[in-house]
Design an enzyme around this catalytic site. Structure first.
Site, PDB file in Angstrom:
ATOM      1  N   SER A 144      -2.696  -7.501   2.875  1.00  0.00           N
ATOM      2  CA  SER A 144      -2.826  -7.215   4.221  1.00  0.00           C
ATOM      3  C   SER A 144      -3.653  -8.606   4.729  1.00  0.00           C
ATOM      4  CB  SER A 144      -4.319  -6.723   4.538  1.00  0.00           C
ATOM      5  OG  SER A 144      -3.437  -5.460   3.602  1.00  0.00           O
TER       6      SER A 144
ATOM      7  N   LYS B  61     -16.442  -6.933   6.522  1.00  0.00           N
ATOM      8  CA  LYS B  61     -15.102  -7.519   6.209  1.00  0.00           C
ATOM      9  C   LYS B  61     -14.764  -7.924   7.193  1.00  0.00           C
ATOM     10  CE  LYS B  61     -13.709  -6.395   2.048  1.00  0.00           C
ATOM     11  NZ  LYS B  61     -12.418  -5.572   0.527  1.00  0.00           N
TER      12      LYS B  61
ATOM     13  N   ARG C 299      -2.095  -5.953  -8.716  1.00  0.00           N
ATOM     14  CA  ARG C 299      -1.282  -7.356  -8.041  1.00  0.00           C
ATOM     15  C   ARG C 299      -1.416  -8.097  -9.524  1.00  0.00           C
ATOM     16  NH1 ARG C 299      -3.272  -7.312  -2.039  1.00  0.00           N
ATOM     17  NH2 ARG C 299      -5.029  -7.104  -3.554  1.00  0.00           N
TER      18      ARG C 299
ATOM     19  N   HIS D 130       1.219  -1.195  -0.355  1.00  0.00           N
ATOM     20  CA  HIS D 130      -0.232   0.024  -0.053  1.00  0.00           C
ATOM     21  C   HIS D 130       1.009   1.203  -0.238  1.00  0.00           C
ATOM     22  CE1 HIS D 130      -3.470  -2.659   2.482  1.00  0.00           C
ATOM     23  NE2 HIS D 130      -3.268  -2.881   0.975  1.00  0.00           N
TER      24      HIS D 130
HETATM   25  P1  ADP Z   1     -10.586  -4.106  -0.330  1.00  0.00           P
HETATM   26  O1  ADP Z   1     -11.108  -3.983   0.993  1.00  0.00           O
HETATM   27  O2  ADP Z   1     -10.586  -2.560  -1.203  1.00  0.00           O
HETATM   28  O3  ADP Z   1      -9.957  -4.485  -1.405  1.00  0.00           O
HETATM   29  P2  ADP Z   1      -6.983  -3.607   0.333  1.00  0.00           P
HETATM   30  O4  ADP Z   1      -6.364  -2.639   1.550  1.00  0.00           O
HETATM   31  O5  ADP Z   1      -7.335  -4.541   0.078  1.00  0.00           O
HETATM   32  O6  ADP Z   1      -8.638  -2.746   0.499  1.00  0.00           O
HETATM   33  O7  ADP Z   1      -7.183  -2.440  -0.978  1.00  0.00           O
HETATM   34  C1  ADP Z   1      -6.354  -1.221  -1.543  1.00  0.00           C
HETATM   35  C2  ADP Z   1      -6.122  -1.494  -2.635  1.00  0.00           C
HETATM   36  O8  ADP Z   1      -4.795  -1.684  -2.128  1.00  0.00           O
HETATM   37  C3  ADP Z   1      -6.458  -2.106  -4.052  1.00  0.00           C
HETATM   38  O9  ADP Z   1      -6.271  -1.809  -4.737  1.00  0.00           O
HETATM   39  C4  ADP Z   1      -5.346  -3.449  -3.419  1.00  0.00           C
HETATM   40  O10 ADP Z   1      -5.398  -4.118  -5.214  1.00  0.00           O
HETATM   41  C5  ADP Z   1      -4.128  -3.107  -3.349  1.00  0.00           C
HETATM   42  N1  ADP Z   1      -3.546  -3.321  -2.965  1.00  0.00           N
HETATM   43  C6  ADP Z   1      -3.604  -3.928  -1.864  1.00  0.00           C
HETATM   44  N2  ADP Z   1      -2.001  -4.953  -1.877  1.00  0.00           N
HETATM   45  C7  ADP Z   1      -1.364  -4.593  -2.202  1.00  0.00           C
HETATM   46  C8  ADP Z   1       0.576  -4.490  -2.715  1.00  0.00           C
HETATM   47  N3  ADP Z   1       0.823  -5.470  -2.858  1.00  0.00           N
HETATM   48  N4  ADP Z   1       0.610  -4.169  -3.778  1.00  0.00           N
HETATM   49  C9  ADP Z   1      -0.298  -2.815  -4.549  1.00  0.00           C
HETATM   50  N5  ADP Z   1      -1.301  -2.727  -4.623  1.00  0.00           N
HETATM   51  C10 ADP Z   1      -1.532  -3.394  -3.269  1.00  0.00           C
END
Ligand code: ADP
Length: 159
Positions: A129, A42, A91, A18
């Protein structure tokens, strides 16, 4: 022209993946709002206030980045934040279908919205996460994947 973008997500918790996306997006826009969704459905491990506090600490060195919590539909908050640009990280192909669906729904709800995808850096393509929560929940070391304040939050949560 002043361009405000929003990087929304659950950030449960914020990872180095992130951080990488926020860092790169912050170079492309005048201002970047990292929107932390309540995401009650969630059932997040960390409460909203804690997720916001961790993101604030991790992103504190980026002067044009601001962290804001939100509830409900993203589109309603986009109007309030005076932004029409949504940033999401991609990703793998597995992210693609869901992300495109989300982008299309947001556009249906507000035709002015554009979603910009930033490809994950190679070293973070595996990182999520949920994986970090699994590792920390099983007493594993997450210090390569998250910033120290997040490692500490896990230590407190699972102590
Ligand atoms: P959500 O519940 O909206 O998916 P996340 O916190 O899991 O929220 O992810 C938010 C954004 O960050 C999403 O677009 C996800 O694809 C991106 N993301 C999560 N982990 C990574 C990573 N390791 N590298 C790049 N983007 C990421």
């Amino acid at each position: 022209m002043k361009l405000i973008a929003v990087y929304p997500g659950t950030f449960d918790p914020i990872t180095n993946g992130h951080l990488d996306i926020a860092n790169r997006a912050s170079l492309m826009f005048t201002r970047l709002i990292v929107g932390i969704a309540a995401s009650e459905k969630k059932n997040p491990l960390f409460p909203l206030e804690k997720r916001v506090a961790m993101a604030e600490e991790v992103l504190a060195h980026l002067p044009n980045v601001e962290v804001k919590p939100f509830r409900g539909l993203l589109v309603n908050n986009m109007q309030q934040w005076d932004s029409t640009v949504i940033v999401r990280g991609l990703r793998a192909i597995s992210d693609f279908e869901y992300e495109v669906q989300l982008a299309e729904v947001n556009k249906q709800l507000d035709a002015r919205l554009e979603t910009i995808f930033i490809a994950a850096s190679n070293k973070y393509t595996f990182l999520s996460s949920s994986i970090v929560r699994d590792i920390a929940g099983n007493a594993g070391d997450v210090s390569d994947f998250v910033q120290p304040c997040v490692s500490n939050a896990f230590a407190e949560r699972f102590s």
